[in-house]
Design an enzyme around this catalytic site. Sequence first.
Site, PDB file in Angstrom:
ATOM      1  N   ARG A  49       0.800  -1.221   0.000  1.00 55.75           N
ATOM      2  CA  ARG A  49       0.000   0.000   0.000  1.00 55.75           C
ATOM      3  C   ARG A  49       0.838   1.278   0.000  1.00 55.75           C
ATOM      4  O   ARG A  49       1.906   1.329   0.615  1.00 55.75           O
ATOM      5  CB  ARG A  49      -0.936  -0.001   1.218  1.00 55.75           C
ATOM      6  CG  ARG A  49      -1.975  -1.111   1.170  1.00 55.75           C
ATOM      7  CD  ARG A  49      -2.759  -1.206   2.469  1.00 55.75           C
ATOM      8  NE  ARG A  49      -3.845  -2.183   2.360  1.00 55.75           N
ATOM      9  CZ  ARG A  49      -3.704  -3.485   2.603  1.00 55.75           C
ATOM     10  NH1 ARG A  49      -2.532  -3.971   2.982  1.00 55.75           N
ATOM     11  NH2 ARG A  49      -4.731  -4.301   2.473  1.00 55.75           N
ATOM     12  N   HIS A  66      -0.822  -2.539  -4.532  1.00 58.74           N
ATOM     13  CA  HIS A  66      -0.177  -3.401  -5.519  1.00 58.74           C
ATOM     14  C   HIS A  66      -0.020  -2.746  -6.893  1.00 58.74           C
ATOM     15  O   HIS A  66      -0.149  -3.401  -7.929  1.00 58.74           O
ATOM     16  CB  HIS A  66      -0.926  -4.724  -5.650  1.00 58.74           C
ATOM     17  CG  HIS A  66      -0.882  -5.567  -4.410  1.00 58.74           C
ATOM     18  ND1 HIS A  66       0.175  -5.550  -3.524  1.00 58.74           N
ATOM     19  CD2 HIS A  66      -1.778  -6.472  -3.891  1.00 58.74           C
ATOM     20  CE1 HIS A  66      -0.059  -6.393  -2.544  1.00 58.74           C
ATOM     21  NE2 HIS A  66      -1.239  -6.950  -2.723  1.00 58.74           N
ATOM     22  N   GLU A  86       5.107 -12.230   1.643  1.00 61.03           N
ATOM     23  CA  GLU A  86       5.466 -11.278   0.591  1.00 61.03           C
ATOM     24  C   GLU A  86       6.677 -10.447   1.042  1.00 61.03           C
ATOM     25  O   GLU A  86       6.535  -9.512   1.827  1.00 61.03           O
ATOM     26  CB  GLU A  86       4.278 -10.366   0.294  1.00 61.03           C
ATOM     27  CG  GLU A  86       3.021 -11.107  -0.123  1.00 61.03           C
ATOM     28  CD  GLU A  86       1.787 -10.226   0.033  1.00 61.03           C
ATOM     29  OE1 GLU A  86       1.677  -9.221  -0.696  1.00 61.03           O
ATOM     30  OE2 GLU A  86       0.942 -10.546   0.898  1.00 61.03           O
ATOM     31  N   HIS A 108       3.047 -12.874  -4.692  1.00 65.53           N
ATOM     32  CA  HIS A 108       1.845 -12.950  -3.853  1.00 65.53           C
ATOM     33  C   HIS A 108       1.266 -14.367  -3.815  1.00 65.53           C
ATOM     34  O   HIS A 108       0.047 -14.543  -3.666  1.00 65.53           O
ATOM     35  CB  HIS A 108       0.796 -11.975  -4.380  1.00 65.53           C
ATOM     36  CG  HIS A 108      -0.163 -11.450  -3.355  1.00 65.53           C
ATOM     37  ND1 HIS A 108      -1.010 -12.275  -2.646  1.00 65.53           N
ATOM     38  CD2 HIS A 108      -0.421 -10.193  -2.923  1.00 65.53           C
ATOM     39  CE1 HIS A 108      -1.760 -11.545  -1.837  1.00 65.53           C
ATOM     40  NE2 HIS A 108      -1.415 -10.273  -1.982  1.00 65.53           N
ATOM     41  N   ASP A 160      -2.264  -9.453   8.419  1.00 66.25           N
ATOM     42  CA  ASP A 160      -2.019  -8.780   7.142  1.00 66.25           C
ATOM     43  C   ASP A 160      -1.069  -7.629   7.467  1.00 66.25           C
ATOM     44  O   ASP A 160      -1.424  -6.458   7.338  1.00 66.25           O
ATOM     45  CB  ASP A 160      -3.318  -8.276   6.524  1.00 66.25           C
ATOM     46  CG  ASP A 160      -3.128  -7.743   5.105  1.00 66.25           C
ATOM     47  OD1 ASP A 160      -2.022  -7.904   4.548  1.00 66.25           O
ATOM     48  OD2 ASP A 160      -4.082  -7.154   4.550  1.00 66.25           O
TER      49      ASP A 160
END
Length: 345
Positions: free
Chosen positions: A81, A106, A312, A176, A248
């Site tokens: 982000r 992304h 990631e 990802h 996340d």
Amino acid sequence: MSVTTSKFGVTKDGAEVTQYSIENKNGMKADFINYGANIVRLYVPDKDGKLEDIVLGFDDVAGYEVNGCFFGSFIGRHGNRIGDAKFELNGTTYELEKNDGNNNLHGGTPGYNKVMYDATTTENSVTFSRVSPDMEQGYPGNLDLAVTYTLTDDNELSITYKATSDKDTLCNVTNHSYFNLKGHNGGEITDHYVWIKANGFTETSDDLIPNGNIVDVTGTPMDFREKKTIGQDIEAEYKPLIIAGGYDHNYALDKEAGKVEKVAELSEETSGRTMEVYTDLPGMQLYTGNFIVKEDGKEGVEYTKRTGVCFETQFFPNSVNVPSFDSCVIKAGETFTSTTIYKFC
């Protein structure tokens, strides 16, 4: 080893998509496509030598043309982000697509996982390359970009990124893929054990934008310095977990800058599979598939919430707007390289 090719289908725009397959001496096999440089399948032996495909994905091109969850995806020009979908570079403000509330996620449109790539092969690798033109997705500079997937006889899937731009620009590329060590049809990954070499994670606003603070994981559900299951603390009454619907979060890795080191491990007891993660980058997003709703995946399998987990590797999210974070800016003419390895034991 050698790379074999086969037809994977045709895009809605009429482009023919090719699948590239690599198999090592142990029977481990990886499949990739030149549409989006996506990882389609990854067959890994279990404790008894039985092979299972352990990444989420689709059986056809049509699935990857939608792919709202980014299964198997090569992500760029900037993964994760950017707050307010804008950044300033050399005195110029660049406005990006607001595709995640008021923020950019992304990179934008077209996603790097939804364009065609040129491909070259060696006996155990495939390299996908293209030039991302100046101002594509809103980023300055013609970015000459390549991602190389290499499968070794040590059961390592190595991903090497290489990029050069003719203008100063951002470059924060990642992969990802969603892993499920029971198989892509194995159900929830909350029983998987995770270890992460990180003493802190980046604190965020309620819309998941890092604000520059690093939170010590000690005494929190975010602490994976001792191996534990994903499910152990994922439902804890802890604000960062509540606002993200689970894990996340970007972990600030405890490692030497620029050196490829082991930073994480994923394991699952019934299959006996273990995956080690190595990278030279400063951060890694642990994402537990919180936003998967119902996705029609490979072999008729329906993927739902928490049926895959992502590791990631990256520069910290929003680093371009946070001076204290390592910068993802590359200078004109400078060559950026980075390596991430997923090793299976």
